[in-house]
Design an enzyme around this catalytic site. Structure first.
Site, PDB file in Angstrom:
ATOM      1  CG  ASP A 270      -1.561   1.571   0.848  1.00 34.66           C
ATOM      2  OD1 ASP A 270      -3.005   1.230   0.681  1.00 34.66           O
ATOM      3  OD2 ASP A 270      -1.445   1.821   2.478  1.00 34.66           O
ATOM      4  CD  GLU A 307      -2.091   2.617  -2.470  1.00 37.99           C
ATOM      5  OE1 GLU A 307      -2.880   3.898  -3.525  1.00 37.99           O
ATOM      6  OE2 GLU A 307      -1.992   2.075  -1.705  1.00 37.99           O
TER       7      GLU A 307
END
Length: 619
Positions: A270, A307
């Site tokens: 993330d 990401e």
């Protein structure tokens, strides 16, 4: 034990072949570290090692025991590398032996990344029960849909039993409420094993840029955080300051554990732009090198997907080329351009995107902003992605962020027409990148996916509630932001599985199945080859014309985002074209049947539709 030997061990409790427990904890702030049993308050001393590590070898600790650590007599605190928190973030840790599960996936071979068709899901809202076992029961749906990889939003232990997962505080643990009738770590192992038996890879979403606010006890043990950098969540995780070697060890071993002991096929990391590391070897590069070494030993391929809010190819370039070696990255800009092309509002960072022109650029170049000026950022942004193959980019028309970060959490099904939804799906599957779906998208699920938490700290819960209201204060005319702490917000975000048998949801499901079948069976679709791609944009018509070539196979795709029918030319180099799919066809609930065969010349494309022709006979 030497420093180098310590750096090869997994933190926490592990067992050897003789059943003896080894306990490893890093606590350089403590003068003494003791392990306390919950059942009889028995206490065992840990022995100090180099660099602030403490270790214990014992036969007194068994699976199922509850334990915690005393630091200079204070505590007991949960294990920073706990595998299981039966009573939540504030309870003692539960001993779990990762070796005990009887794996039957020995014949499983991870797919090539370019073959992935990813399905993102949230364990708690994917099924009414919200458990791994209930997810297992839906795997046949995945097989029938045709997806071959699921991406599970974070499962590390968070406060309460309702959370997106990005507030986890124990990266080694598995959320206790997801376990159902068995211990959560075993339930996850069972799920992964079942996925592999059905030909489905498993990606796990992990958060290495911060820890959640409630139950975060790592700072009591060691220098896990540094005030050297500021992040949206407070002090950054310490990847390059004093004492950072052990912090890096903690996260590297975490990644290895998921691959080795849970048979996870890929990690989605993330928001890696929020990882602060200016050391000579970036933590992502170190993780990649250690994972490659594990793959060499086991013969299993494992992928690292990131990401990031940076159009920086350094993250996905190979280590030997000066990069961090990540295998793929999410491309938010494809989504942003797609959203604006569909006629949705251009507020905030969406204002940087110019509809079909930006979308066509993302089709060609992956990054829309590749060194050009960004009005939203007030500076030039990004770099060119030349030489990076298409399978290193993952695209989507919606995901958890872009739904849940809206005030009301509306899915695309609530924002655009049925025809436009089909067009958006076609754009994703027609791209030379890896496609990702968000759970329920395939049947146009109307329920929202809203932001929800279940913090047990009342002050923190109220702070989150007020923060959410502040964030959307400018949208007061649209109503109040849903209370993120309310159980109803969580319940309203659950999928409605009964809809898959009702029109028009059943039609949408069949439409997605058709696209996925095309993507999987035809090399022209399956190969993420940007070299065989050409894109032409007709901005005044709000239309994109895509050609893809693979060997002797030639494809012509038209994406019409306007509300009017548009005439387009079919190329003359192929005298006969065969329809692969047309979203406006009656079988997909459309209003205009496109011809099965077409010769070079004019073709009329229905409003808000996608149509694809090829010189391949569609059998």
């Amino acid at each position: 034990m030497s420093y180098d030997d310590l750096m090869t061990l997994r933190p926490g409790v592990s067992f050897n072949e003789q059943g003896e427990a080894q306990v490893l904890v890093w606590a350089p702030k403590a003068e003494s570290v003791q392990l306390q049993f919950a059942e009889d308050a028995k206490i065992l001393d840990l022995e100090p090692q180099d660099y602030g590590f403490w270790i214990l070898q014992t036969r007194a600790l068994w699976p199922g025991d509850r334990y915690g650590f005393l630091l200079d007599g204070k505590g007991p605190y949960p294990d920073p590398a706990t595998l299981y928190q039966p009573e939540g973030v504030h309870g003692l840790s539960g001993v779990f032996d990762l070796r005990k599960f009887n794996w039957t996936d020995q014949s499983w071979k991870n797919l090539a990344l370019k073959e992935y068709i990813i399905y993102e899901l949230h364990t708690g809202t994917f099924t009414p029960e919200g458990t791994f076992a209930a997810m297992e029961e839906k795997l046949d749906h995945m097989v029938g849909l045709g997806v071959n990889a699921i991406e599970i939003m974070p499962v590390s232990q968070f406060a309460g039993d309702r959370n997106w997962g990005y507030d986890g505080v124990f990266p080694y643990s598995v959320q206790n409420s997801y376990g159902g009738p068995v211990a959560a770590p075993e339930a996850l192992q069972r799920l992964v094993n079942a996925c592999h038996e059905k030909g489905i890879a498993v990606i796990l979403d992990m958060v290495y840029n911060h820890l959640g606010p409630e139950g975060n006890i790592l700072g009591n043990f060691g220098h896990y955080f540094t005030n050297k950098y500021h992040t949206p969540w407070g002090d950054a995780i310490n990847f390059d300051d004093a004492w950072s070697d052990a912090v890096r060890h903690y996260f590297v071993q975490n990644a290895l554990m998921w691959f080795r002991d849970f048979h996870i096929d890929g990690l989605r990391l993330d928001a890696v732009h929020a990882i602060k590391d200016l050391g000579p070897v970036h933590i992502l590069q170190q993780i990649k090198q250690e994972v490659d070494e594990l793959s060499h030993k086991t013969g299993r391929a494992h992928y690292l997907i990131v990401e990031m809010d940076l159009n920086d190819t350094r993250f996905v370039k190979p280590v030997e080329a000066g990069g961090y070696g990540m295998d793929a990255q999410w491309i938010d800009e494809f989504h942003h351009a797609l959203r604006v092309s569909s006629g949705q509002e251009r507020s905030g960072y969406y204002a940087d995107f110019n509809g079909v022109a930006s979308l066509a650029k993302s089709f060609r170049d992956a990054y829309v902003y590749d060194g050009i000026y960004s009005e939203h950022r007030k500076r030039k942004f990004g770099m060119k992605a030349e030489g990076i193959p298409g399978h290193q980019f993952i695209v989507f028309s919606q995901n958890h962020d872009h739904i849940g970060n809206r005030m009301l959490g509306e899915r695309t099904s609530r924002l655009v027409s049925f025809e436009m939804q089909k067009l958006l799906a076609g754009a994703v599957f027609l791209s030379p990148f890896i496609p990702l779906l968000f759970m329920g998208e395939e049947w146009a699920e109307p329920n929202p996916f809203q932001y929800f938490v279940s913090h047990t700290d009342e002050e923190l819960a109220e702070a989150v509630r007020k923060g959410r209201k502040r964030e959307f204060a400018a949208f007061h005319l649209e109503g109040e932001a849903p209370d993120p702490v309310a159980v109803s917000t969580f319940e309203n975000s659950k999928l409605q599985w009964e809809l898959i048998h009702r029109p028009p949801h059943q039609t949408m499901l069949q439409y997605y199945r058709k696209w996925i079948a095309l993507r999987k069976t035809l090399p022209l679709f399956r190969e993420c080859d940007r070299n065989g791609l050409s894109v032409e944009v007709f901005q005044e018509k709000e239309l994109i014309y895509i050609q893809r070539v693979w060997g002797r196979q030639h494809l012509a795709g038209f994406l019409n985002f306007s509300k009017s029918a548009q005439q387009v030319p079919l190329p003359s180099e192929h005298l006969s074209w065969h329809k692969m799919i047309a979203s406006s066809d009656l079988v997909w609930g459309g209003q205009q049947e496109m011809p099965d065969h077409a010769d070079a010349g004019a073709l009329t494309v229905a409003p808000e539709s996608v149509v694809v022709y090829s010189n391949i006979i569609n059998s």
